[in-house]
Design an enzyme around this catalytic site. Structure first.
Site, PDB file in Angstrom:
ATOM      1  N   ALA A 157      19.322 -31.588  33.313  1.00 32.02           N
ATOM      2  CA  ALA A 157      19.174 -32.921  33.896  1.00 32.02           C
ATOM      3  C   ALA A 157      20.207 -33.846  33.253  1.00 32.02           C
ATOM      4  O   ALA A 157      20.324 -33.897  32.029  1.00 32.02           O
ATOM      5  CB  ALA A 157      17.769 -33.460  33.652  1.00 32.02           C
ATOM      6  N   LYS A 158      20.942 -34.554  34.086  1.00 34.21           N
ATOM      7  CA  LYS A 158      21.887 -35.552  33.560  1.00 34.21           C
ATOM      8  C   LYS A 158      21.072 -36.821  33.307  1.00 34.21           C
ATOM      9  O   LYS A 158      20.995 -37.728  34.131  1.00 34.21           O
ATOM     10  CB  LYS A 158      23.025 -35.798  34.554  1.00 34.21           C
ATOM     11  CG  LYS A 158      24.185 -36.625  33.988  1.00 34.21           C
ATOM     12  CD  LYS A 158      25.316 -36.696  35.006  1.00 34.21           C
ATOM     13  CE  LYS A 158      26.455 -37.594  34.529  1.00 34.21           C
ATOM     14  NZ  LYS A 158      27.191 -36.998  33.389  1.00 34.21           N
TER      15      LYS A 158
END
Length: 305
Positions: A157-158
């Site tokens: 996940a960014k």
């Protein structure tokens, strides 16, 4: 940062100075939010296009899914707004920052009833590591900060919180006189730079960190792997030690902000000849050509504004 006219916030275009949030916005306190970095380029034919827009928005939604955040807009709405933000601000090229965050309401860690809000901002932004760095390479240093273990935080996940690690590493090496940090994982293997994926060239073979490691799967990196394979260059996904990097013929970093930036020196050791090598230069030439629409086989990666 160059101020522009409008920012898209929760479905509406609002003035730059009016795009504000409450001081009790949950993400501001606890760091649960997701974002993207996307670039638009002015093409050689005078048009403007966003590089791999769909893939970036897919990753935004994937990041939100990992963190159990439900973005309250369909992807098509966000994609349309990404294009509109450049039109409204009359930007022929620039950097785009989509951000999904938890608004105010409840405090405390859980706060599941708070609204998920979305913002899109665009501005003119040049080379992240400098034009000189792109041309001649940068000096990098292995950071003392370790990249997150794969089970301590969700690296695919960014997310906003993940970048505290990158900020600490970046500040550490800049204060020491270098231009970028490279982080090792919890086992001591090379992970990635503070905001870029890493590619290492040795004897004509290109190595990069495997997807299963403590890294964000880069969209620019994915593009570079495709280009390398199309050019019949062997690409190996493999764990690497820091001393392997010292012995490399070439090293380059890839990312939306950094694009394709060579590393000429690492930990006070010259990499290869101390200048961008032939594979790095070839990749740069192809990449900067394709984002301007000059390489037909990759034209599908460009979303015309």
């Amino acid at each position: 940062m160059q101020k522009v006219s409008k920012i898209w916030l929760d479905g509406k275009m609002v003035g730059w100075d009016e795009a504000n949030v409450h001081i009790l916005t949950h993400t501001l306190h606890y760091g649960l939010g997701v974002f993207e970095g996307i670039r638009a380029y002015q093409c050689s034919d005078g048009s403007s296009a966003i590089f791999r827009l769909k893939e970036h928005i897919d990753r935004l939604y994937n990041s939100a899914h990992i963190l159990q955040m439900k973005i309250p807009f369909e992807k098509e709405v966000i994609i349309k707004a990404c294009k509109e933000i450049f039109k409204v601000n009359k930007l022929a090229h620039g950097y785009l920052r989509p951000l999904a965050f938890i608004g105010d309401g409840e405090m405390g860690i859980y706060a599941a009833s708070n609204p998920i809000r979305v913002a899109l901002a665009a501005w003119a932004w040049g080379s992240y590591l400098g034009d000189e760095g792109v041309k001649n390479g940068i000096r990098a240093k292995i950071s003392s900060f370790t990249r997150h273990h794969v089970n301590s935080i969700m690296n695919k996940a960014k997310s906003v919180a993940v970048y505290t690690n990158s900020v600490l590493a970046k500040r550490e090496v800049l204060k020491a006189g270098y231009e970028e940090a490279i982080l090792l994982d919890s086992e001591g293997y090379v992970a990635e730079a503070s905001g870029e994926n890493i590619f290492v060239v040795k004897n004509g073979i290109v190595k990069t960190t495997p997807s299963g490691a403590s890294i964000l799967d880069g969209i620019t990196a994915n593009s570079i792997v495709t280009i390398l394979k199309d050019k019949k260059v062997e690409v190996v996904f493999q764990k690497m030690t820091r001393d392997e990097l010292y012995l490399a013929d070439e090293i380059f970093l890839t990312g939306t902000a950094a694009e394709v930036t060579p590393v000429r020196e690492l930990d006070d050791r010259t990499i290869g000849t101390g200048k961008p090598g032939p594979i790095t230069q070839e990749i740069q030439k192809t990449f900067f050509g394709l984002v301007k629409g000059d390489v037909k086989e990759y034209r599908h990666w460009l979303e015309t504004i």
